[in-house]
Motif scaffolding. Structure first.
Motif, mmCIF file in Angstrom:
data_model
loop_
_atom_site.group_PDB
_atom_site.id
_atom_site.type_symbol
_atom_site.label_atom_id
_atom_site.label_comp_id
_atom_site.label_asym_id
_atom_site.label_seq_id
_atom_site.Cartn_x
_atom_site.Cartn_y
_atom_site.Cartn_z
ATOM 1 N N PRO A 20 0.817 -1.225 0.000
ATOM 2 C CA PRO A 20 0.000 0.000 0.000
ATOM 3 C C PRO A 20 0.849 1.273 0.000
ATOM 4 C CG PRO A 20 -0.836 -1.577 1.606
ATOM 5 C CD PRO A 20 0.503 -2.075 1.177
ATOM 6 N N LEU A 21 1.980 1.220 0.697
ATOM 7 C CA LEU A 21 2.882 2.369 0.743
ATOM 8 C C LEU A 21 3.467 2.648 -0.635
ATOM 9 C CD1 LEU A 21 4.369 4.472 2.509
ATOM 10 C CD2 LEU A 21 6.132 2.751 2.897
ATOM 11 N N LEU A 22 3.894 1.594 -1.328
ATOM 12 C CA LEU A 22 4.500 1.766 -2.647
ATOM 13 C C LEU A 22 3.480 2.218 -3.684
ATOM 14 C CD1 LEU A 22 6.864 -1.340 -2.686
ATOM 15 C CD2 LEU A 22 7.441 1.037 -2.198
ATOM 16 N N ILE A 23 2.265 1.702 -3.603
ATOM 17 C CA ILE A 23 1.219 2.143 -4.524
ATOM 18 C C ILE A 23 0.924 3.624 -4.314
ATOM 19 C CG2 ILE A 23 -1.238 1.920 -5.074
ATOM 20 C CD1 ILE A 23 0.467 -0.262 -6.281
ATOM 21 N N SER A 24 0.927 4.059 -3.062
ATOM 22 C CA SER A 24 0.699 5.474 -2.765
ATOM 23 C C SER A 24 1.809 6.341 -3.352
ATOM 24 C CB SER A 24 0.620 5.688 -1.249
ATOM 25 O OG SER A 24 -0.450 4.953 -0.690
ATOM 26 N N VAL A 25 3.062 5.860 -3.239
ATOM 27 C CA VAL A 25 4.193 6.601 -3.805
ATOM 28 C C VAL A 25 4.070 6.693 -5.320
ATOM 29 C CG1 VAL A 25 6.683 6.554 -4.176
ATOM 30 C CG2 VAL A 25 5.752 6.047 -1.916
ATOM 31 N N ALA A 26 3.712 5.583 -5.964
ATOM 32 C CA ALA A 26 3.543 5.581 -7.417
ATOM 33 C C ALA A 26 2.436 6.542 -7.837
ATOM 34 C CB ALA A 26 3.238 4.167 -7.909
ATOM 35 N N PHE A 27 1.350 6.591 -7.077
ATOM 36 C CA PHE A 27 0.245 7.503 -7.397
ATOM 37 C C PHE A 27 0.687 8.961 -7.244
ATOM 38 C CE2 PHE A 27 -3.404 10.056 -5.999
ATOM 39 C CZ PHE A 27 -4.237 9.897 -7.101
ATOM 40 N N ILE A 28 1.423 9.248 -6.178
ATOM 41 C CA ILE A 28 1.934 10.607 -5.984
ATOM 42 C C ILE A 28 2.850 10.999 -7.136
ATOM 43 C CG2 ILE A 28 3.449 12.031 -4.541
ATOM 44 C CD1 ILE A 28 2.353 10.496 -2.124
ATOM 45 N N GLY A 29 3.728 10.070 -7.545
ATOM 46 C CA GLY A 29 4.632 10.343 -8.650
ATOM 47 C C GLY A 29 3.898 10.588 -9.951
ATOM 48 N N LEU A 30 2.878 9.773 -10.235
ATOM 49 C CA LEU A 30 2.094 9.939 -11.456
ATOM 50 C C LEU A 30 1.368 11.282 -11.448
ATOM 51 C CD1 LEU A 30 0.893 8.787 -14.081
ATOM 52 C CD2 LEU A 30 -0.901 7.734 -12.695
ATOM 53 N N THR A 31 0.786 11.648 -10.310
ATOM 54 C CA THR A 31 0.065 12.918 -10.203
ATOM 55 C C THR A 31 1.001 14.101 -10.391
ATOM 56 O OG1 THR A 31 -1.496 11.885 -8.655
ATOM 57 C CG2 THR A 31 -1.455 14.293 -8.737
ATOM 58 N N LEU A 32 2.177 14.047 -9.738
ATOM 59 C CA LEU A 32 3.142 15.134 -9.883
ATOM 60 C C LEU A 32 3.623 15.270 -11.321
ATOM 61 C CD1 LEU A 32 5.337 14.753 -6.663
ATOM 62 C CD2 LEU A 32 3.816 16.654 -7.227
ATOM 63 N N THR A 33 3.888 14.140 -11.972
ATOM 64 C CA THR A 33 4.358 14.172 -13.357
ATOM 65 C C THR A 33 3.313 14.779 -14.285
ATOM 66 O OG1 THR A 33 5.758 12.235 -13.005
ATOM 67 C CG2 THR A 33 5.192 12.771 -15.278
ATOM 68 N N ALA A 34 2.056 14.348 -14.128
ATOM 69 C CA ALA A 34 0.982 14.889 -14.954
ATOM 70 C C ALA A 34 0.806 16.390 -14.718
ATOM 71 C CB ALA A 34 -0.321 14.139 -14.665
ATOM 72 N N ALA A 35 0.865 16.792 -13.438
ATOM 73 C CA ALA A 35 0.732 18.216 -13.118
ATOM 74 C C ALA A 35 1.911 19.016 -13.670
ATOM 75 C CB ALA A 35 0.636 18.398 -11.603
ATOM 76 N N ASN A 36 3.119 18.451 -13.579
ATOM 77 C CA ASN A 36 4.305 19.116 -14.124
ATOM 78 C C ASN A 36 4.161 19.389 -15.608
ATOM 79 O OD1 ASN A 36 5.608 19.040 -11.644
ATOM 80 N ND2 ASN A 36 6.694 17.145 -12.095
ATOM 81 N N LEU A 37 3.776 18.361 -16.347
ATOM 82 C CA LEU A 37 3.673 18.479 -17.803
ATOM 83 C C LEU A 37 2.579 19.461 -18.204
ATOM 84 C CD1 LEU A 37 4.136 14.722 -18.800
ATOM 85 C CD2 LEU A 37 5.794 16.580 -19.053
ATOM 86 N N ARG A 38 1.447 19.399 -17.509
ATOM 87 C CA ARG A 38 0.356 20.311 -17.825
ATOM 88 C C ARG A 38 0.748 21.752 -17.530
ATOM 89 N NH1 ARG A 38 -3.481 22.134 -21.013
ATOM 90 N NH2 ARG A 38 -5.016 23.400 -19.892
ATOM 91 N N THR A 39 1.397 21.994 -16.404
ATOM 92 C CA THR A 39 1.818 23.343 -16.042
ATOM 93 C C THR A 39 2.810 23.888 -17.053
ATOM 94 O OG1 THR A 39 1.497 22.869 -13.698
ATOM 95 C CG2 THR A 39 2.904 24.732 -14.239
ATOM 96 N N TYR A 40 3.773 23.065 -17.435
ATOM 97 C CA TYR A 40 4.761 23.503 -18.407
ATOM 98 C C TYR A 40 4.120 23.765 -19.769
ATOM 99 C CZ TYR A 40 8.874 23.453 -21.436
ATOM 100 O OH TYR A 40 9.824 23.779 -22.363
ATOM 101 N N ALA A 41 3.197 22.892 -20.177
ATOM 102 C CA ALA A 41 2.542 23.028 -21.479
ATOM 103 C C ALA A 41 1.714 24.299 -21.573
ATOM 104 C CB ALA A 41 1.663 21.811 -21.758
ATOM 105 N N THR A 42 1.108 24.717 -20.466
ATOM 106 C CA THR A 42 0.316 25.942 -20.498
ATOM 107 C C THR A 42 1.197 27.187 -20.444
ATOM 108 O OG1 THR A 42 0.036 25.846 -18.089
ATOM 109 C CG2 THR A 42 -1.683 24.843 -19.433
ATOM 110 N N THR A 43 2.393 27.051 -19.905
ATOM 111 C CA THR A 43 3.314 28.178 -19.823
ATOM 112 C C THR A 43 4.109 28.351 -21.108
ATOM 113 O OG1 THR A 43 3.540 27.735 -17.459
ATOM 114 C CG2 THR A 43 5.128 29.233 -18.428
ATOM 115 N N ARG A 44 4.457 27.255 -21.732
ATOM 116 C CA ARG A 44 5.174 27.270 -23.006
ATOM 117 C C ARG A 44 4.339 26.498 -24.036
ATOM 118 N NH1 ARG A 44 7.638 30.809 -20.953
ATOM 119 N NH2 ARG A 44 9.847 30.850 -20.336
ATOM 120 N N PRO A 45 3.216 27.072 -24.475
ATOM 121 C CA PRO A 45 2.301 26.327 -25.350
ATOM 122 C C PRO A 45 2.910 26.019 -26.705
ATOM 123 C CG PRO A 45 1.668 28.638 -25.212
ATOM 124 C CD PRO A 45 2.745 28.437 -24.195
#
Length: 484
Positions: free
Chosen positions: A433-458
């Motif tokens: 359960p701990l590792l699944i939570s870490v993977a979910f946090i990583g996936l969420t951060l990555t998706a948020a990173n890419l979206r934020t960058y894409a809107t700043t440098r469209p």
């Protein structure tokens, strides 16, 4: 393809390293298919990004100057006379902190002065210069933008690879299975590689990006299981620190030394400081000093320019850039533009807040559990890599909130995705359960990173480097029945 469990148990360090390199290369390829999919040679790119000074061509121009005038003639240093940014700032009065109140022009002078940047020797640009020279030799013309953006992102990829590999090997040292180790290491690697402040090296590569790679080499040397590997990583890392940024290298080594003294003085002998840290440091100080000597003898009337010590520390009393130590050293947490032309708040404050809390939690947990000594040491090393410099030179950080956080963010990602899960594992009865939570946090951060960058440098959907089966901007605004 499913890898049998017995093979996961018997993975060698070489195979694990190759896995991280492969993941880094795949991530890099996906970035150039998505958020980095731009035609840097097009007129549209020139107008939107180059003319607005968002895309930084300074290092390409410097490489062209070195190739024309000779690298040795400049001592490999930053010759400011050829720099458009410097010329514009000099004429507009924007470089008063360097040139003083009386800005001397070269008009009417029989022999103009030669200006060189004194705060960095620019040796970290040698890989880019060699690559650009090879491409120009084969194809002619001037330095190519596609070479610089590829170079910049490969550098970030290698930083992330060493970082992720450090996390994997640390988890393995704490007796995690290889599958669990790779989950933690690869997750942290992808998050670091896709942070907007690292993606932004596409537009401008700074000495802090180069410094971060060498930091990761030293970090990995603290975890690498083989003796020869530790020796090479540490020597290359220490030399690279001085190549990238001399003042920060001195501060990092001083912080590292204080950390060792606070724990146990025997660490200096165990880490072979004399041969692997002190001698390489002194050698690099000699090499860097020779660059200034070469310039002094090869140029008539050379002038070395750069910010003074009082200005960088904020002790000159100037409040035009920052008011308090907090706003200077850590104001980037809520600002973090990805360039001096970019909007504030691009880098999510959550990575700084959550990562900082995770780092403190790791140190508290590790203080109660002796077996977590290596986890606390590596976490503390990453903190020592930037905290002394940030606190003592807040003005430098305040002026460049799009650059210096590159050195600080590894601690946040490491604490949140590597160190804290390992520390919490000692209190959990089930690991998955701990590792699944870490993977979910990583996936969420990555998706948020890419979206934020894409809107700043469209992207410009009509000016892609690699055409993809997608709607153009015009088609997207048409009614569905009118699309073809």
């Amino acid at each position: 393809m499913i890898v049998p469990r017995k093979h996961l148990r018997s993975l060698s360090i070489t195979k694990v390293t190759l896995v991280h390199v492969l993941i880094g290369a795949i991530t890099l390829a996906m970035l150039f298919l998505t958020v980095h999919n731009r035609n840097t040679n097009s007129a549209a790119f020139e107008k939107q990004w180059v003319d607005s000074s968002i895309f930084d061509d300074r290092w390409n121009d410097l490489s062209d100057h070195w190739r024309t005038n000779g690298w040795w003639a400049n001592g490999g240093m930053y010759y400011l006379n050829q720099c458009k940014w410097f010329s514009g700032g000099k004429q507009g009065g924007g470089l008063r902190i360097w040139l003083g109140d009386t800005i001397e022009t070269d008009l009417g002078e029989e022999v103009p002065q030669h200006y060189f940047y004194r705060s960095n020797t620019m040796l970290w640009l040698i890989p880019l210069h060699i690559t650009q020279s090879a491409v120009v030799q084969m194809g002619g013309g001037l330095a190519k933008r596609w070479v610089s953006v590829l170079h910049n992102q490969v550098w970030i990829m290698m930083t992330a690879v060493l970082f992720g590999l450090s996390g994997t090997l640390l988890a393995r040292h704490m007796r995690f299975s290889w599958a669990h180790c790779l989950l933690l290491g690869i997750t942290s690697q992808i998050v670091l590689q896709t942070l907007p402040i690292n993606l932004n090296s596409y537009w401008g590569f700074y000495m802090q990006h180069a410094f971060a790679l060498m930091m990761m080499a030293v970090l990995l040397s603290l975890i690498w299981p083989g003796r020869n590997g530790r020796v090479w990583l540490r020597v290359i890392g220490v030399i690279g620190l001085f190549v990238a940024d001399l003042p920060h290298a001195i501060m990092l080594i001083a912080g590292w030394a204080i950390l060792n003294l606070a724990i146990n003085h025997r660490l200096f002998r165990q880490q072979r400081w004399l041969s692997l840290v002190i001698i390489p440091s002194i050698s690099m100080l000699f090499v860097l000093s020779m660059q200034y000597v070469i310039v002094m003898f090869s140029s008539y009337r050379p002038v070395f320019l750069g910010s003074g010590l009082l200005f960088r520390t904020g002790l000159d009393g100037d409040v035009s850039i920052f008011q308090s130590l907090w706003s200077g050293s850590f104001g980037f947490i809520f600002r973090s533009p990805i360039s001096h032309h970019g909007p504030d708040g691009v880098e999510h404050a959550v990575i700084w807040i959550a990562g900082g809390i995770a780092g403190l939690a790791v140190m508290v947990i590790c203080s109660r559990r002796k077996e977590l000594g290596r986890v606390s040491y590596t976490t503390a090393f990453l903190a020592a890599s930037f905290l002394p410099f940030f606190i003592l030179f807040p003005n430098a950080v305040a002026i460049h909130p799009y650059a210096y956080p590159v050195i600080a963010v590894p601690l946040m990602v490491f604490s949140l995705i590597i160190a804290l899960p390992i520390a919490l594992d000692r209190y959990s009865t089930r690991r998955w359960p701990l590792l699944i939570s870490v993977a979910f946090i990583g996936l969420t951060l990555t998706a948020a990173n890419l979206r934020t960058y894409a809107t700043t440098r469209p992207l410009n959907a009509d000016d892609l480097l690699i055409s993809l089966p997608s709607l153009t901007h015009d088609q997207m605004h048409q009614p569905p029945h009118d699309r073809k």
